[in-house]
Design an enzyme around this catalytic site. Sequence first.
Site, PDB file in Angstrom:
ATOM      1  CE  LYS A 102      -4.289  -1.768   1.932  1.00  0.00           C
ATOM      2  NZ  LYS A 102      -5.269  -1.716   3.023  1.00  0.00           N
ATOM      3  CE  LYS A 115      -6.290  -8.460  -1.617  1.00  0.00           C
ATOM      4  NZ  LYS A 115      -5.959  -8.164  -0.257  1.00  0.00           N
ATOM      5  CE  LYS A 118     -12.011  -0.478  -0.336  1.00  0.00           C
ATOM      6  NZ  LYS A 118     -10.654   0.071  -0.489  1.00  0.00           N
TER       7      LYS A 118
END
Length: 332
Positions: free
Chosen positions: A112, A195, A198
């Site tokens: 991230k 995976k 969103k």
Amino acid sequence: RRRVLSGIQPTSDSFHLGNYLGAVKQWVDLQDEFDAYYFIPDMHAITAPHDPKELRARTRRSVAQLLAVGVDPERATIYVQSHVPEISQLSWVLTCITGFGEASRMTQFKDKSAKAGQDAASVGLFTYPILMAADILAFQVDEVPVGEDQRQHLELTRDLAQRFNKRFGKALTVPKAHIVKEFAKIYDLQNPTAKMSKSAESDAGLINLLDDPKRSAKKIRSAVTDNDRVIAFDRENKPGVSNLLTIQAALTGRAIDDIVSSYDGKGYGDLKVETAEILSDFVAPLRGRVDEILADPAQLDAILADGSARAREIAAGTLADVYDKIGFVPRG
Ligand code: TYM
């Protein structure tokens, strides 16, 4: 009774199918057998840039979705993380027994922060897994039902509990991850080796529970499969087909082998159409239920008030013990 706890972030308007099949469905299944605590980690949701109005709406909407899929406030304690200040207080103590290198090894942070860029990534994003450990350890939890992507955070949680207990005396239960292997990683329909998430570049492979069921059915019918024509469960060589079989198994409760044999002599078209139907039957009533629940905000707030009161009682007990063992003078 053994205790179970888990959380889901209020970072979008709808849970996606991976959230549901990998985690929330297990929450529903476990709430009878266990003393269950399910919460919305709103403090985790501010580790990345966010809109305050949206966060408030999404937090309530997340609670409504939990209720809509069958989490029952009579059987489970449901609360919002920021309503339980003892969690943040415990988090600081845990922050002080976490190594800098140890925290730096968290792969989700690395991914991230690489995406956000060094300076855009907040310190909160870095300490996120420690707050997550506090979420769990404040409640003396036995099992934590999560998807595969949370496994490393659970390992850190266990390490921190063991470390605290060893240094200062036993105050924390060492929890186990409850990961249902079959369903712990639902894949993107267009990119079935990644995976479902969103944050994928395109949402063509993402099923949101609250989307128009017709749209979701269409996404399933357009799922990427392969050039072969055999319906078999083989994650390595047939990831797209295996993902559809997994989704169908999770939604129907049937065994994968059983589903595979029912497609003997049939083709991918049949698999897609039937999986799309099963999915759309499942999601069809959810939007209406969520709207109904949101139409009565007083009732929803009452559930949360009741939940946080129960949750605080337990977390306060843990915190008092931890403060005592670590050497803080009692407030008197
Ligand atoms: P979050 O909000 O990203 O996801 C909620 C749950 O959904 C699971 N999940 C998946 N499972 C299967 N396939 C997928 N494609 C998929 N995508 C997501 C996640 O593993 C998770 O179980 N850090 C947590 C929230 C949290 C938490 C906690 C969880 C905060 N404190 C304490 C348990 C205990 C998170 O971001 O999950």
